[in-house]
Enzyme design. Structure first.
Site, PDB file in Angstrom:
ATOM      1  N   SER A  79      13.902  20.096 -16.130  1.00  0.00           N
ATOM      2  CA  SER A  79      12.948  21.194 -16.044  1.00  0.00           C
ATOM      3  C   SER A  79      13.450  22.381 -16.847  1.00  0.00           C
ATOM      4  O   SER A  79      14.646  22.644 -16.918  1.00  0.00           O
ATOM      5  CB  SER A  79      12.743  21.608 -14.580  1.00  0.00           C
ATOM      6  OG  SER A  79      11.954  22.786 -14.492  1.00  0.00           O
TER       7      SER A  79
ATOM      8  N   GLU B 201       9.481   6.974 -17.548  1.00  0.00           N
ATOM      9  CA  GLU B 201       8.274   7.697 -17.950  1.00  0.00           C
ATOM     10  C   GLU B 201       7.921   7.418 -19.407  1.00  0.00           C
ATOM     11  O   GLU B 201       6.747   7.205 -19.754  1.00  0.00           O
ATOM     12  CB  GLU B 201       8.479   9.198 -17.731  1.00  0.00           C
ATOM     13  CG  GLU B 201       8.503   9.607 -16.267  1.00  0.00           C
ATOM     14  CD  GLU B 201       8.856  11.074 -16.082  1.00  0.00           C
ATOM     15  OE1 GLU B 201       9.093  11.764 -17.095  1.00  0.00           O
ATOM     16  OE2 GLU B 201       8.902  11.531 -14.926  1.00  0.00           O
TER      17      GLU B 201
ATOM     18  N   LYS C 203      17.390  19.939 -11.726  1.00  0.00           N
ATOM     19  CA  LYS C 203      16.360  18.887 -11.612  1.00  0.00           C
ATOM     20  C   LYS C 203      16.600  17.813 -12.666  1.00  0.00           C
ATOM     21  O   LYS C 203      16.748  18.112 -13.852  1.00  0.00           O
ATOM     22  CB  LYS C 203      14.973  19.487 -11.788  1.00  0.00           C
ATOM     23  CG  LYS C 203      13.840  18.562 -11.352  1.00  0.00           C
ATOM     24  CD  LYS C 203      12.518  19.311 -11.361  1.00  0.00           C
ATOM     25  CE  LYS C 203      11.432  18.529 -10.652  1.00  0.00           C
ATOM     26  NZ  LYS C 203      11.101  17.290 -11.357  1.00  0.00           N
TER      27      LYS C 203
ATOM     28  N   HIS D  80       0.829  -1.210   0.000  1.00  0.00           N
ATOM     29  CA  HIS D  80       0.000   0.000   0.000  1.00  0.00           C
ATOM     30  C   HIS D  80       0.867   1.265   0.000  1.00  0.00           C
ATOM     31  O   HIS D  80       0.451   2.315   0.502  1.00  0.00           O
ATOM     32  CB  HIS D  80      -0.947   0.035   1.208  1.00  0.00           C
ATOM     33  CG  HIS D  80      -1.837  -1.154   1.324  1.00  0.00           C
ATOM     34  ND1 HIS D  80      -3.069  -1.221   0.731  1.00  0.00           N
ATOM     35  CD2 HIS D  80      -1.653  -2.353   1.950  1.00  0.00           C
ATOM     36  CE1 HIS D  80      -3.632  -2.403   1.004  1.00  0.00           C
ATOM     37  NE2 HIS D  80      -2.782  -3.100   1.731  1.00  0.00           N
TER      38      HIS D  80
END
Length: 460
Positions: free
Chosen positions: A313, A326, A319, A183
């Site tokens: 970014s 992805e 970043k 979970h």
């Protein structure tokens, strides 16, 4: 183009203007003019399969004495040139065409005849190049051939290589113990090796499923011609052509047990697509786990560090994002969408023909390519170069309140839960709190709460 850049070609319906530099003829041009829904030609892998059928058919018909040596030789020479040069501009027919794929079959026939004419040999696209064939058996056979070639040459090796790379990485980090999660919440300790080995086994099972489906995909309906009866085809054509195709490709193609089934049903392709969808789910699971494990580096899990590939970014300097996982997740979403299209196309079988063959061909090959590319990208640009953060693993494990689960059989669930809550509230270890809250000797507590023992399921 100016009018002088065209020539006049004729078919059974009359005259058509065809570009002067095109090898194809009237039927292809009619398809280009009529099928304008979306300008997306069929993938080269599929055209390669149709071309292989043409050369195998020519050789077989020559052996059977119904096609001259001269015609056979020129067809084979032209096909070899086409396979080598891959002139995609000569195959412009859209995926969204007649459901049997007749326009693509005739496109190939006409290009071969057009190139033969340049060599001084006049061939009929229908009577010679298409001898013993129909679009109705060529196109479904080509779907099976192309799927087999792409799966055997590219997909299965890519999945196997990814599984091996993950397994190799896990063995190098075999002794690392981490906090498991259920979970998304802290759970019992486990070996990092066990987590990664589960990924490898998922991939291994994907290859098992796909390999099993290939046995049925390799059954070809060649020789069925228009409806499956084999009219206008030599009775020995199917067996000889299929054997010749196996020799040329090194793969084990066989005759379909029912050519009626082979023309009218896409069940086997739907089955393969289902296994591709399962593979997409597997790769998505792996990619998403990698994203979570890499998250941070300060506000996330930061258990691993993926290779830095590009700025993450346009506004936030420094970043770095998990771009390959992805991209894989998006590709796998497309595979799942393709499976829906293929499943619906499977419903397009009415009586003796399925009339959603071209879109099936495009989507099954698209899915194979997407999974192949995703597996390669994960291996080369993610697993290779991935690093583990030992400090994060150890720190999270030392403060994990769920270690108290090991005390359940001794002090009971409720007392163990109380100890776990205190440890979490005060930022202390379970061992410290258990010393205070129980009369269990410290030496025994250390053995009971040993993360290694718990990761081994109390087997040590």
């Amino acid at each position: 183009m100016k009018k002088k850049d065209f020539r006049v070609e004729s078919d059974s319906m009359g005259d058509v203007l065809v570009p002067e530099d095109a090898f194809y003829g009237a039927q292809t041009q009619r398809a280009v003019d009529n099928f304008t829904i979306f300008d997306q030609p069929l993938p080269w892998t599929f055209l390669e399969a149709v071309l292989l059928i043409k050369t195998v058919a020519a050789e077989t018909n020559c052996q059977l004495g119904i096609l001259s040596e001269e015609y056979k030789n020129v067809i084979c020479e032209v096909v070899d040139e086409l396979l080598s040069s891959q002139p995609l501009q000569q195959f412009p027919v859209s995926v969204y065409q007649t459901g049997s794929g007749t326009s693509t079959n005739m496109n190939v026939n006409e290009v071969i005849a057009g190139m033969a004419l340049q060599r001084g040999v006049s061939l009929s696209p229908n009577d010679h190049v298409n001898l013993g064939q129909s679009s109705n058996d060529v196109i479904p056979a080509a779907i099976h051939i192309a799927s087999t070639l792409s799966t055997s040459r590219d997909l299965l090796p890519a999945l196997c290589s990814l599984s091996s790379s993950i397994r190799e990485f896990s063995l190098k980090n075999k002794e690392i113990i981490k906090t498991a999660r259920t979970h998304l919440m802290d759970a019992l300790p486990m070996y990092l090796h066990a987590e990664l080995e589960a990924w490898s086994i998922q991939l291994d099972e994907c290859t098992e499923r796909i390999s099993e489906a290939l046995r049925r995909i390799q059954r070809l309906p060649l020789g069925g011609t228009a409806i499956g009866s084999g009219l206008n085809c030599h009775p020995l054509f199917a067996a000889k052509a299929t054997a010749l195709l196996s020799n040329k490709t090194g793969l084990s193609f066989t005759e379909a047990p029912s050519k009626y089934k082979g023309l009218s049903s896409l069940d086997t392709v739907v089955e393969l697509s289902g296994h591709l969808k399962t593979s997409a789910v597997t790769l998505s699971k792996i990619a998403n786990d990698l994203r979570w494990m890499n998250s941070g580096p300060l506000a996330g899990l930061a258990e691993i560090q993926l290779p830095a590939l590009q700025p993450g970014s346009s506004i936030m300097p420094a970043k770095i994002n998990p771009v390959i996982p992805e991209a894989v997740c998006m590709a796998m979403a497309q595979v799942i969408g393709n499976d829906t299209t293929i499943s619906i196309a499977g419903l397009g079988g009415n009586f003796q023909l399925n009339t959603m063959l071209p879109v099936t061909a495009a989507n099954i090959l698209y899915s194979i390519d997407l999974i192949t590319g995703s597996a390669k990208a994960l291996r080369k640009k993610t697993i290779t170069g991935m690093k583990v953060n030992h400090k994060v693993f150890d720190q999270a494990l030392s403060l994990n309140p769920i270690l108290v689960t090991a005390l359940n059989p001794i002090i009971g669930y409720l007392k163990a839960a109380e100890i776990g809550k205190i440890a979490l509230r005060d930022g202390r270890t379970v061992l410290d709190v258990a010393r205070e809250q129980t009369d269990i000797p410290e030496t025994d507590l250390k053995k009971i709460l040993d993360p290694k023992k718990l990761a081994d399921g109390n087997k040590v």
